[in-house]
Structure formats: C-alpha cells, structure tokens
Enzyme design. Structure first.
Site, PDB file in Angstrom:
ATOM      1  CE  LYS A 184       5.998  -2.267  11.602  1.00 42.46           C
ATOM      2  NZ  LYS A 184       5.909  -3.361  10.637  1.00 42.46           N
ATOM      3  CD  GLN A 185       2.735   0.900  10.007  1.00 40.16           C
ATOM      4  OE1 GLN A 185       3.331  -0.148  10.208  1.00 40.16           O
ATOM      5  NE2 GLN A 185       2.549   1.399   8.806  1.00 40.16           N
ATOM      6  CD1 TRP A 206       0.820  -0.447   3.009  1.00 44.68           C
ATOM      7  CD2 TRP A 206      -0.709   1.058   3.613  1.00 44.68           C
ATOM      8  NE1 TRP A 206       1.131  -0.041   4.292  1.00 44.68           N
ATOM      9  CE2 TRP A 206       0.209   0.881   4.687  1.00 44.68           C
ATOM     10  CE3 TRP A 206      -1.747   1.959   3.770  1.00 44.68           C
ATOM     11  CZ2 TRP A 206       0.104   1.589   5.899  1.00 44.68           C
ATOM     12  CZ3 TRP A 206      -1.848   2.656   4.981  1.00 44.68           C
ATOM     13  CH2 TRP A 206      -0.936   2.465   6.028  1.00 44.68           C
ATOM     14  CG  ASP A 207       4.851   0.777   1.540  1.00 40.46           C
ATOM     15  OD1 ASP A 207       3.934   0.061   1.971  1.00 40.46           O
ATOM     16  OD2 ASP A 207       5.995   0.763   2.025  1.00 40.46           O
ATOM     17  CD  GLU A 248       2.558  -4.772   9.096  1.00 40.88           C
ATOM     18  OE1 GLU A 248       3.701  -5.011   9.558  1.00 40.88           O
ATOM     19  OE2 GLU A 248       2.300  -4.768   7.882  1.00 40.88           O
TER      20      GLU A 248
HETATM   21  C1  BGC Z   1       4.785  -1.739   7.516  1.00 44.43           C
HETATM   22  C2  BGC Z   1       3.768  -1.753   6.391  1.00 44.43           C
HETATM   23  C3  BGC Z   1       4.490  -1.460   5.096  1.00 44.43           C
HETATM   24  C4  BGC Z   1       5.636  -2.430   4.891  1.00 44.43           C
HETATM   25  C5  BGC Z   1       6.447  -2.101   3.667  1.00 44.43           C
HETATM   26  C6  BGC Z   1       5.879  -2.730   7.230  1.00 44.43           C
HETATM   27  O1  BGC Z   1       6.854  -2.656   8.208  1.00 44.43           O
HETATM   28  O2  BGC Z   1       4.161  -2.063   8.715  1.00 44.43           O
HETATM   29  O3  BGC Z   1       2.771  -0.792   6.618  1.00 44.43           O
HETATM   30  O4  BGC Z   1       3.601  -1.545   4.044  1.00 44.43           O
HETATM   31  O5  BGC Z   1       6.491  -2.387   5.989  1.00 44.43           O
HETATM   32  O6  BGC Z   1       7.004  -0.833   3.757  1.00 44.43           O
END
Ligand code: BGC
Length: 717
Positions: free
Chosen positions: A575-576, A320-321, A462
């Site tokens: 996490k984010q 999704w980045d 996540e």
């Molecule tokens: C993140 C995801 C991201 C992926 C690739 C993961 O660590 O949690 O949101 O899409 O890395 O960058």
C-alpha cells in the site's frame, strides 16, 4: 512574498467535496470547510472542532461539527438566488492563503451580485467573521436569511441530541447538547448600516436572522457578522462565554486587520521560496497553509487529526501521521506547537497503558486512532466490504504496534531539534520506559534460539496483516529500546532527583539491561546479497507482480486491497512506503547503496494507496542523489489537496478530507531532501540536491531556539 491565491469558477455538484477541502480555512481550534454559504449538510458544509468527540448509539465516535454561522440564503423579489447554471452569470470562489481569507463572488442572471468574505480568526480562535456585500442592478426587494445552521453534517450521528435556538435582540444563538453530554454554543451578531427590516425566526435547527431591504438600482448593501464558538471543554457556561465574546469583539474591519497581521507573522516564519519553479513553490506553500490552519497554537496539549480539521473522516483521530510526517514542519517553524503535539502524547500515556493492559501487554501501547485521553477510536471492523456490505475484521488497532515507536521518535526529534530537554522531565522519559516495556512484552523467542522476534504485527503497509518481523516495526522497536536506555542514563547523570523519582514510580532501573539486550538480540531484517531488505518474513515468497496487474483484479474500484481476501494480500504489492520509511527515519544507519537497492525494488511494487507514501520515496530518491526522480513524488505530496483525485473510499467507508501528512511530507522533502539539511549536536549543514530547473531554495527555520535562514546557496552554519 508572492501572493498565494487559489481560485475556481466551478459550483458543479461533483466538485463540492473536493472544493470543501481545497478552500478550507481554519485556526487550529476549528476548520471551516470551503463550501459556499448556501450549502448545508448535503454539501458537506462543516465547522469542524478540534479535540471534542461524541458517539451516537454504537456508531463510530467522531469529532463534532459546530452549528454553522456561515449559512446564507439570498432572495430577490421573493425568488431565491440558486447556484444553478441557468441562474448564475458568473461565479468565483477564492482562497487568499497569505491572509487566510475565503471569498466568493457570484453574479446572478437578474444582475444581483453577492460577495462574501469570511475567515476563522487566526488569533482569537473562537471567532468566525463574515462580510456580505449585495449589489443590485435594478430596484428590488432583497432579503438575506443569515442563519446559524444547527442541522449539521454528521457521518455517524446525529451527535446533538438537543439543539436550542434563540435570539435576544443583540445576537442569535444556537446551543447543541451532545449524546455524551457536551455542549457547543455558537452566538452570532450582525451589523449593517443600511436601512432594513430585521426579523428572527427558528426553523429546523436553524436560528435565522432575516434582513429585508428595499434597494434602488445600483445600491450596495453590506452586512457583517461576528460569531463565536465555545464548547463545554472551554468553559463552564459556553453560551455565556460565546455571547460575551461576540458582543465585546471589535468591528469586522479591525478583526480582519488583526487576523491578516497574525497570518503575516506566521508566513514570515513559514514561507519557502523556490527560485526557478513557481508551480512547486506554490504547491509547497499551499501545503504549509494547511499546516498553519490546523496548528493548535491556542493549546498546550493537543494534537492534529489525520484529516486535519476538514471533517469527521478517520474519526478526527490522531495517527502516527503527526509524529512521523507533520512534526518536522512544526519543529522547524513553530516549535511551541511541536511541544503541544508531544504533550498530547504525554497526557495520553495512561490511555496507552490501559490499551497495553487490555491486550495483555506491559507498558504503553498507544492508540492507533487516538482521541482524547488516548482512547483508541479504531474499530475492529474498520473497513466495510463492498460486496456484502458487511464490516470486515481489520487488525489496525491490535497489530499496528509501530505506533508506540512513533511517539518515541517524535520525542527524540524534539530534543535533538530544539536542544530543549524539558519534555523528558515532563513525562517524556516515562513514555520511553513504558514504550520499551511494551515492546519487551511483545517479544517472542524460540527455545532453541537467542534471537528475539516481533510476531503478528502490521507494518506501515496495511495490506499485509499479521506478519512476523516487519522490518520497519523491528527497527523502530530497537530504536525505542535504545532510546529508553540512553535517556535513562542521561537522566541519572544529569537529573538524579528526577531519575530517582521516576524509578520510584516505575521501578525500572533493573529492566534497562533487558532493554539493551533486546535491542541487541532483536531479529535483523533479512537482506539479499544486493541489500534488498525483506519487508517481513516470507515477503519475498509472495507473488511478484505489478501494481496494475493487481489493480486489474478488482471487481469494484472501491474494493479494499488488503485483509484476508484483498487483491494485494498474497502479492508483493504494498500500500505505502514501508521499508523505505524505515530507511529514511533511521537514515544514519544505512548507506546509499542499501537505500538505492530498496528504492529500486519497492517503488514499482508500491500502490501509493496512502497519501503518506510518495514523500518517503521522494526523500529516499534525494538520499541517493536522484532529485529528478524525487520531483514528481514531491509534487504529488505537495498537491494532495490542490488537485482532485486521491482515495475517497476504503471499502464503503468515506475517507476524503485534507491530507496534512502529505503536506508535512512535502515540507520534509524540501528540507531533508532537496536542501539536504542535516544537523549534529551543535551544527547544521545543507547539502543541496536540486531538481532540474530549480535555482535556489530558501526558507527560515528555528533550530535550537534560534531563527536561521537556510538557503541552498549557503551550506554551513
Ligand atoms: C494509512 C496509515 C495512516 C492513515 C491516516 C491509512 O490509509 O495506511 O498509515 O496513518 O491512513 O492517514
């Protein structure tokens, strides 16, 4: 335009992986890691190819690294010039980001020096070019072994089951044949005016061309190389193509000139000026450099992996980045590239349909880690436990259902930004229907209630797996339902033939009412009196603690924080950016008080364990009029590949590489945040919120097919 030069004097072993990322060059077709020419696979040297993958045994399927034609070994009087402190008098590695040139200059203790300039041609994307200059201080016998190194770095390889190396008098050639039956051909031609003896040999998957010179003190020898890379995806006979391409290509100086011209025209569109903050300007333009290096300008349907073209980490897959973090840059600067990225999603719709079917859903469930055809490379065991060495069951592939809404959101942004509705007709509208169908089939409803819910999902954070009603996921699914209805109505009104054809294919017209209903009845996130939105059902009941407290529970720094036993799983530490990402993406729906309450609540509870996190907080800080708070978060994103650090491990899995989503997020912060850019259907505005010390931001963007100059001093258009 200011110069943008990155340098280092380090050749220390511990810095090699980082410098490989920081000094990357690339042209969208391939990325060349910024490792030095004497390095090989141990030092993670790689020419990483875009869009071509292979699986070895039951290992992870990953992108291919081509045989590397930038391999050199220098011997003076029979002794190899090594990069050890006792053999090196001075050394500098340099990236000229305005010209896309990588340069290294090394002087050895015996007075010999080697200067190598190289680049991945920005227009002729199959070409790699190099010029080597050797200077001697004393009379000496100099030997330069220039190789195409087929002994490539693979994480889950070997990916080449066969490698054939040869030379035909004009050029050296290496052709690798993969386990999946693809081939990659690299052909290199060398040129020198200096008198020399030339010899060819094959050794350990390397085709070496050795040049031997009898040098007098003060001599300067120059050797140039042009190499071309073709795969079986580009041509039926990649070797023939590679050979023809190299032999017909212009000389090094001419190639260098056209390469620099292409970079200049890209910079003319992409450069951002920040008056009053040279550090921020440099970091942001460096991020833009990376986004330009990986833009698939040569293709019409291709996307960008999460680690760009810096290697095989994250399986070279599309996340999704791309739609949520990188797309805005391309919409603003290279809208054709934005279209190419979205066409990739159109062309992988069948893969998404297949994935939905595999999991028992309808419509389109896009791959969490998408490779060609929409194949989901995400493994069910994506993390390795540091203590047992065993793979851990992760649910990214099966439960991160928000991926489909990212594709919808990307299409929506494209149409709004460019005013070009053609993608809807080329398959975009079909995606919307299939996305809505997917979410509709994922809904659950209690017999006693009218509320629809989305259970058993993973949101952007996540660390908390398999939760119910993740606010981000619910709201983005609602957005997908509404888009499906809106665009279908538009299609029916404006393009009735296309609507009829689509309806004939999918028979969806009657479902539109269900999608509207779903959008209305989908559970609204729980919200406190002060406006704090609960990230998912039950989140507020989890242990409320601090990031450092959770970090202190780690028994190993590489331990995974999430999953069944992760240190963060039962806490509110995330996490984010999750709710915060939702608030930015759907910003029309939330007022500043809500954003403020959530920003203040979630920021101290966020680990920023993903490079996607900081920019979302930076954007939110700008939305609530706190540009000074946004500043360090913006800088963290813009400098993700400029300074050392960043997460290299998820459990025992190596995840290092470049961070294009952070680069894109930094650009978004400049544009939407500090500049306060916004648009309605036919007008744009700028409402600058500059951090302390900034005097002016100015940049150019494309909007509705027209180039515009934006400045924080000119606020309307
Ligand atoms: C993140 C995801 C991201 C992926 C690739 C993961 O660590 O949690 O949101 O899409 O890395 O960058």
């Amino acid at each position: 335009m200011k110069e943008l030069v990155i340098t280092t004097n380090s050749y220390d072993e511990k810095d090699i992986p980082d410098l490989g990322n920081r000094f990357l060059t690339g042209n969208g077709y391939m990325g060349v890691r910024g490792t030095l020419e004497e390095y090989g696979k141990q030092q993670l040297a790689a020419v990483n190819l875009s869009g071509i993958f292979d699986r070895y045994g039951d290992g992870w399927r990953e992108p291919l690294n081509a045989p590397n034609p930038f391999s050199l070994q220098l011997l003076v009087n029979g002794k190899e010039e090594t990069l050890c402190p006792d053999n090196v008098k001075s050394h500098e590695q340099l990236l000229d980001a305005r010209r896309g040139l990588h340069l290294r200059t090394t002087e050895y203790m015996d007075g010999t020096s080697m200067i190598v300039e190289r680049f991945a041609h920005m227009e002729q994307v199959h070409l790699l070019c190099m010029n080597v200059v050797i200077k001697t201080k004393k009379d000496a016998h100099v030997r330069l072994n220039a190789a195409i190194d087929g002994d490539v770095w693979d994480i889950h390889g070997p990916h080449y089951r066969d490698m054939s190396c040869k030379e035909n008098g004009d050029a050296a050639m290496v052709v690798g044949c993969t386990n999946e039956g693809d081939s990659v051909a690299v052909c290199a031609a060398y040129h020198t005016d200096a008198h020399c003896e030339r010899q060819s040999m094959t050794e350990n998957r390397k085709q070496i061309t050795a040049f031997q010179f009898e040098c007098k003190a003060g001599d300067m020898i120059a050797i140039s190389m042009t190499a071309s890379v073709f795969t079986s995806q580009d041509a039926q006979d990649p070797l023939l193509c590679a050979q023809k391409f190299v032999l017909e290509s212009p000389s090094y100086p001419l190639l260098r000139k056209s390469h620099i011209q292409t970079w200049a025209s890209l910079w003319d569109k992409a450069n951002v000026e920040i008056e009053g903050d040279a550090e921020a300007e440099r970091a942001l333009n460096y991020s833009i450099y990376h986004l330009l290096c990986i833009a698939p300008r040569h293709a019409s349907s291709l996307s960008i992996p999460a680690r760009g073209l810096s290697g095989q980490t994250y399986k070279g897959a599309i996340f999704w980045d791309t739609e949520m973090f990188m797309l805005d840059f391309y919409l603003a600067v290279l809208p054709d590239v934005a279209k190419t990225l979205l066409r990739y999603r159109i062309d992988t719709l069948d893969g998404a349909r297949e994935k939905a079917r595999q999991y028992g859903y309808e419509g389109a469930f896009y791959a969490w880690e998408s490779q060609e055809g929409g194949y989901d490379a995400c493994s069910d065991y994506n993390v390795t436990d540091v203590f047992t060495g065993r793979p851990m069951r992760t649910y990214f592939r099966d439960k991160q259902v928000h991926i489909t809404s990212a594709v919808v959101y990307g299409l929506y942004k494209y149409a709004r930004w460019t005013g070009d509705e053609s993608l809807w007709l080329e398959g975009g509208a079909e995606i919307l229907i299939e996305a809505a169908r997917f979410y509709y089939s994922y809904l659950v409803k209690s017999l006693k209630s009218d509320v629809y819910e989305l259970w058993d999902v993973i949101g952007p954070d996540e660390y908390h797996e398999r939760v119910n009603n993740n606010a981000y996921t619910n709201e983005m699914a609602r957005f997908a339902f509404l888009q499906a209805v809106e665009i279908s109505q538009w299609l029916k009104a404006e393009h009735s033939d296309e609507f009829d054809a689509l309806n004939q294919k999918l028979n969806f017209e009657d479902e539109l009412i269900l999608f509207s209903q779903a959008a209305e009845q989908l559970k609204q996130p729980t919200q406190t009196d002060t406006g704090i939105i609960e990230q998912f059902d039950g989140y507020f009941k989890l242990e409320d603690t601090a990031v450092d407290a959770v970090r202190s529970r780690l028994k190993d720094p590489r331990e995974y924080w999430g999953g069944a036993y992760g240190v963060a799983s039962d806490s509110q530490i995330i996490k984010q950016a999750d709710v915060i990402t939702m608030l930015f993406m759907l910003r029309d729906q939330y007022d500043a008080n809500i954003v403020r309450a959530n920003y203040d609540y979630y920021l101290p509870r966020t680990e920023h364990g993903s490079s996607l996190s900081a920019c979302m907080y930076a954007l939110s800080a700008c939305m609530i009029g706190r540009p000074n708070d946004a500043y360090p978060l913006f800088l963290k994103s813009a400098q993700a590949d400029l300074v050392s650090g960043g997460k290299q491990w998820a459990g025992l899995v190596y995840i290092g590489g470049t961070h294009p989503a952070a680069a894109g997020g930094a650009y978004m912060t400049m544009l939407w945040g500090f500049l306060g850019f916004d648009y309605s259907r036919d007008a744009w505005s700028v409402a600058p919120k500059l951090p302390k010390g900034w005097k002016e931001i100015s940049c150019k963007i494309m909007w509705h097919g027209k180039p515009m100059k934006l400045s924080s001093k000119t606020t309307k258009g």
